[in-house]
Design a protein around this motif. Structure first.
Motif, PDB file in Angstrom:
ATOM      1  N   SER A  49       0.814  -1.223   0.000  1.00  0.00           N
ATOM      2  CA  SER A  49       0.000   0.000   0.000  1.00  0.00           C
ATOM      3  C   SER A  49       0.841   1.263   0.000  1.00  0.00           C
ATOM      4  O   SER A  49       0.294   2.365   0.006  1.00  0.00           O
ATOM      5  N   VAL A  50       2.160   1.120  -0.001  1.00  0.00           N
ATOM      6  CA  VAL A  50       3.069   2.273   0.027  1.00  0.00           C
ATOM      7  C   VAL A  50       4.073   2.133  -1.106  1.00  0.00           C
ATOM      8  O   VAL A  50       4.597   1.034  -1.347  1.00  0.00           O
ATOM      9  N   THR A  70       7.340   1.778  -2.896  1.00  0.00           N
ATOM     10  CA  THR A  70       8.559   1.181  -2.332  1.00  0.00           C
ATOM     11  C   THR A  70       9.599   0.961  -3.417  1.00  0.00           C
ATOM     12  O   THR A  70       9.276   0.441  -4.492  1.00  0.00           O
TER      13      THR A  70
END
Length: 321
Positions: A42-43, A45
């Protein structure tokens, strides 16, 4: 050979420093995986941290090949194949390539190592094991590299088995792989600050496949038992892939239908990675307990464990749908 602890320490430090440098490089080049419907994170990276593991394995292969002349050709073939698989993965991390091109390079890498085995006098069936294992595990580790810490931790456990059951310099290579995964994992688990990327997942699969292809020389018992540690990955990847093919889906495209991906959405990355680690960790105990059993016992135990893994996969898939 150097002492075992210095050997592990050296490769751990090289992997850790290499991963730190790879993260800086990825951020500077904007090599970042963005969240999306077909991804489990969800982030945003960075990716490509597995290049550090590639460096460690190449370093170990060069040192071991130089110190053990009888194995020099095999280590050279290992290094060439590793560079081929990691190279096409590194390219794909920067600029996506068609799946067919990547598969072709994987096949060529497998043939390079199989040729070296042939020149060492290995039987034909062992050459086939090497080719199939490389093609399968390179892609399985790519398919299963979707949540924090999973691919590297599973490779670490298989490397532990190889380090204990293989002999001579290849045991030291397995130990170097173990140390490399230990050096990488703090950047990838419990919260991923960088992903392996295709360069790393492919390299892990190639290295593990090579180690697997060397076990037939140790006898049938070791060969069958060495199939236990990767059971979780082989079952989840294999049967998920088969399901997608039977449904007529584009199986080579990214998706989030593996059991580990579905479970991660419900329970979180840390829980799922830890459970897979526990499942595969039990197989190390089984390998140790059955190491002096007959070939028939080893085969039965392996079949039974895969049947259990398949049943667990089916039950989990139904419960997570």
């Amino acid at each position: 050979m150097p002492g075992f602890i210095p050997w592990l320490s050296l490769h751990f430090l090289v992997a850790a420093m290499g991963t730190w440098l790879a993260r800086r490089y990825a951020i500077r080049r904007q090599l970042v995986d963005q969240p999306g419907e077909r991804r489990s994170h969800s982030v945003a990276t960075p990716r490509g941290g597995g290049i550090a593991i590639v460096g460690v394995l190449l370093l170990a292969a060069i040192v071991l090949g130089a110190r053990v002349p009888a194995e020099r050709e095999l280590f050279a073939a290992f290094g060439i194949g590793l560079v081929m698989v990691a190279g096409v993965g590194w390219w794909d991390d920067h600029r996506p390539l068609p799946a067919s091109w990547r598969l072709l390079v994987h096949l060529l890498a497998a043939l390079v190592f199989a040729l070296a085995l042939y020149r060492q006098g290995a039987p034909t069936w062992q050459l086939l094991v090497a080719i199939v294992a490389i093609l399968v595990l390179v892609n399985v580790w790519n398919f299963m590299d979707g949540i924090d810490g999973l691919a590297a931790s599973q490779a670490l456990l298989v490397a532990v088995a190889a380090a204990f059951f293989l002999q001579g310099p290849w045991s030291w290579l397995a130990a170097a792989l173990f140390a490399a995964c230990c050096g990488f994992l703090p950047f990838n688990f419990p919260r991923a600050r960088i992903f392996l990327g295709d360069v790393g997942s492919g390299a892990l699969g190639f290295a593990l496949a090579v180690l697997l292809s060397l076990t037939p020389g140790l006898g049938e018992v070791t060969f069958w038992l060495f199939l236990l540690p990767p059971a979780a990955f082989l079952v989840d990847a294999g049967f998920t892939l088969a399901t997608r093919i039977l449904r007529g889906e584009r199986w080579w495209t990214p998706h989030v239908t593996h059991v580990y991906q579905r479970a991660a959405r419900r329970y979180g990355h840390k829980t799922v990675t830890s459970f897979y680690g526990l499942f595969s960790g039990v197989t190390l105990l089984l390998m140790w307990m059955l190491s002096n059993a007959g070939a028939g016992v080893g085969l039965v135990a392996t079949v039974a464990w895969y049947a259990f893994a398949l049943a667990l996969w089916g039950w989990s898939r139904k419960g997570l749908s």
